[in-house]
Design a protein around this motif. Structure first.
Motif, PDB file in Angstrom:
ATOM      1  N   ASN A  89      12.934  -4.776  -2.514  1.00 55.66           N
ATOM      2  CA  ASN A  89      12.391  -4.107  -3.699  1.00 55.66           C
ATOM      3  C   ASN A  89      11.475  -2.943  -3.338  1.00 55.66           C
ATOM      4  N   TYR A  90      11.000  -2.909  -2.112  1.00 56.61           N
ATOM      5  CA  TYR A  90      10.106  -1.842  -1.656  1.00 56.61           C
ATOM      6  C   TYR A  90      10.859  -0.713  -0.960  1.00 56.61           C
TER       7      TYR A  90
ATOM      8  N   PRO B 166       0.816  -1.227   0.000  1.00 56.94           N
ATOM      9  CA  PRO B 166       0.000   0.000   0.000  1.00 56.94           C
ATOM     10  C   PRO B 166       0.848   1.275   0.000  1.00 56.94           C
ATOM     11  N   ILE B 167       1.913   1.312   0.794  1.00 51.72           N
ATOM     12  CA  ILE B 167       2.729   2.524   0.879  1.00 51.72           C
ATOM     13  C   ILE B 167       3.387   2.832  -0.464  1.00 51.72           C
ATOM     14  N   THR B 168       3.906   1.815  -1.146  1.00 48.95           N
ATOM     15  CA  THR B 168       4.539   2.071  -2.443  1.00 48.95           C
ATOM     16  C   THR B 168       3.513   2.443  -3.511  1.00 48.95           C
ATOM     17  N   SER B 169       2.249   2.160  -3.260  1.00 48.44           N
ATOM     18  CA  SER B 169       1.169   2.586  -4.164  1.00 48.44           C
ATOM     19  C   SER B 169       0.593   3.930  -3.745  1.00 48.44           C
TER      20      SER B 169
ATOM     21  N   ILE C 223       9.734   5.028   7.829  1.00 45.53           N
ATOM     22  CA  ILE C 223      10.914   4.343   8.350  1.00 45.53           C
ATOM     23  C   ILE C 223      10.480   3.018   8.950  1.00 45.53           C
ATOM     24  N   LEU C 224      10.962   1.928   8.370  1.00 42.96           N
ATOM     25  CA  LEU C 224      10.706   0.584   8.892  1.00 42.96           C
ATOM     26  C   LEU C 224      11.973   0.168   9.612  1.00 42.96           C
ATOM     27  N   GLU C 225      11.883   0.037  10.947  1.00 44.58           N
ATOM     28  CA  GLU C 225      13.092  -0.241  11.721  1.00 44.58           C
ATOM     29  C   GLU C 225      12.926  -1.473  12.587  1.00 44.58           C
ATOM     30  N   GLY C 226      14.011  -2.222  12.692  1.00 46.04           N
ATOM     31  CA  GLY C 226      14.040  -3.382  13.559  1.00 46.04           C
ATOM     32  C   GLY C 226      14.742  -4.546  12.892  1.00 46.04           C
ATOM     33  N   VAL C 227      15.021  -5.562  13.672  1.00 47.78           N
ATOM     34  CA  VAL C 227      15.660  -6.769  13.137  1.00 47.78           C
ATOM     35  C   VAL C 227      14.741  -7.351  12.065  1.00 47.78           C
ATOM     36  N   GLY C 228      15.268  -7.505  10.879  1.00 46.97           N
ATOM     37  CA  GLY C 228      14.508  -8.056   9.762  1.00 46.97           C
ATOM     38  C   GLY C 228      13.959  -7.015   8.806  1.00 46.97           C
ATOM     39  N   ALA C 229      14.116  -5.731   9.116  1.00 52.80           N
ATOM     40  CA  ALA C 229      13.556  -4.668   8.269  1.00 52.80           C
ATOM     41  C   ALA C 229      14.205  -4.608   6.893  1.00 52.80           C
ATOM     42  N   GLY C 230      15.400  -5.152   6.765  1.00 56.25           N
ATOM     43  CA  GLY C 230      16.104  -5.103   5.488  1.00 56.25           C
ATOM     44  C   GLY C 230      16.183  -6.434   4.776  1.00 56.25           C
ATOM     45  N   GLN C 231      15.318  -7.347   5.136  1.00 57.85           N
ATOM     46  CA  GLN C 231      15.373  -8.672   4.529  1.00 57.85           C
ATOM     47  C   GLN C 231      15.098  -8.635   3.026  1.00 57.85           C
ATOM     48  N   LYS C 232      15.569  -9.670   2.323  1.00 59.26           N
ATOM     49  CA  LYS C 232      15.458  -9.743   0.865  1.00 59.26           C
ATOM     50  C   LYS C 232      14.035  -9.532   0.379  1.00 59.26           C
ATOM     51  N   TYR C 233      13.083 -10.070   1.085  1.00 59.27           N
ATOM     52  CA  TYR C 233      11.674  -9.994   0.686  1.00 59.27           C
ATOM     53  C   TYR C 233      11.168  -8.552   0.666  1.00 59.27           C
ATOM     54  N   PHE C 234      11.799  -7.668   1.432  1.00 54.80           N
ATOM     55  CA  PHE C 234      11.385  -6.262   1.508  1.00 54.80           C
ATOM     56  C   PHE C 234      12.185  -5.333   0.593  1.00 54.80           C
TER      57      PHE C 234
END
Length: 183
Positions: A124-125, A79-82, A111-122
């Protein structure tokens, strides 16, 4: 990936231009200073909001699961990227369940912060990914000082999940910036 001062980081983020929200991922080991950095960025970047990964985990059991990744993408990142509002379920740690819905309205910076915020699945966003570097032992001590010694057993298990996650994800190597979480 480059080491960066806070001054340079804020300057780089301010010059980003996008028709939709600029999504900044902040990742690193538990206790590295991700929340502190995100609060500083929120203070210094007009029209910004923070989403904490701690509000998105489904408790201590398998916190970095594929279920989490799918939920974050569907409820927040898509939703945010849209350029639409997003609504996500917030986890209540005292009750051990999701009991509140949080609405995120479009803003310039999310700002998405925390352990896992930069995972591969995220990735592209994410517009930019910041790795907050910190010795894991120092991070562990910070977490216990902040959240209490009563969480030591849960944190030991969480750290095993975290370390396995980062070993697979290589988030530190995929980041745009390396920021030192140690004063």
């Amino acid at each position: 990936m480059q080491g960066v001062s806070y001054h340079d980081l804020i300057q780089h983020l301010r010059i980003l231009d996008s028709a939709s929200s600029i999504i900044i991922g902040i990742d690193g080991v538990a206790g590295s200073g991700k929340t502190t950095l995100s609060l500083n960025l929120q203070r210094d970047l007009a029209n910004s909001q923070i989403i904490h990964m701690d509000d998105l985990y489904e408790g201590w059991s398998d916190p970095l699961s594929a279920k989490l990744s799918e939920r974050v993408v569907k409820q927040i990142l898509e939703p945010i990227t849209s350029n639409e509002s997003a609504t996500y379920d917030r986890f209540n740690w005292a009750k051990q369940l999701f009991d509140e819905q949080i609405k995120i309205v479009p803003s310039k910076y999310v700002i998405l912060e925390g352990v896992g915020a930069g995972q591969k699945y995220f990735r592209n966003y994410l517009t930019k990914l910041i790795w907050v570097s910190c010795d894991p032992k120092t991070g562990f001590e910070r977490v216990l000082a902040r959240d209490g010694q009563h969480l030591i057993n849960q944190m030991i298990i969480f750290l095993k999940d975290q370390n396995k996650h980062f070993e697979i994800e290589k988030t530190d190597l995929a980041s745009d910036y390396n920021y030192s979480g140690v004063p």
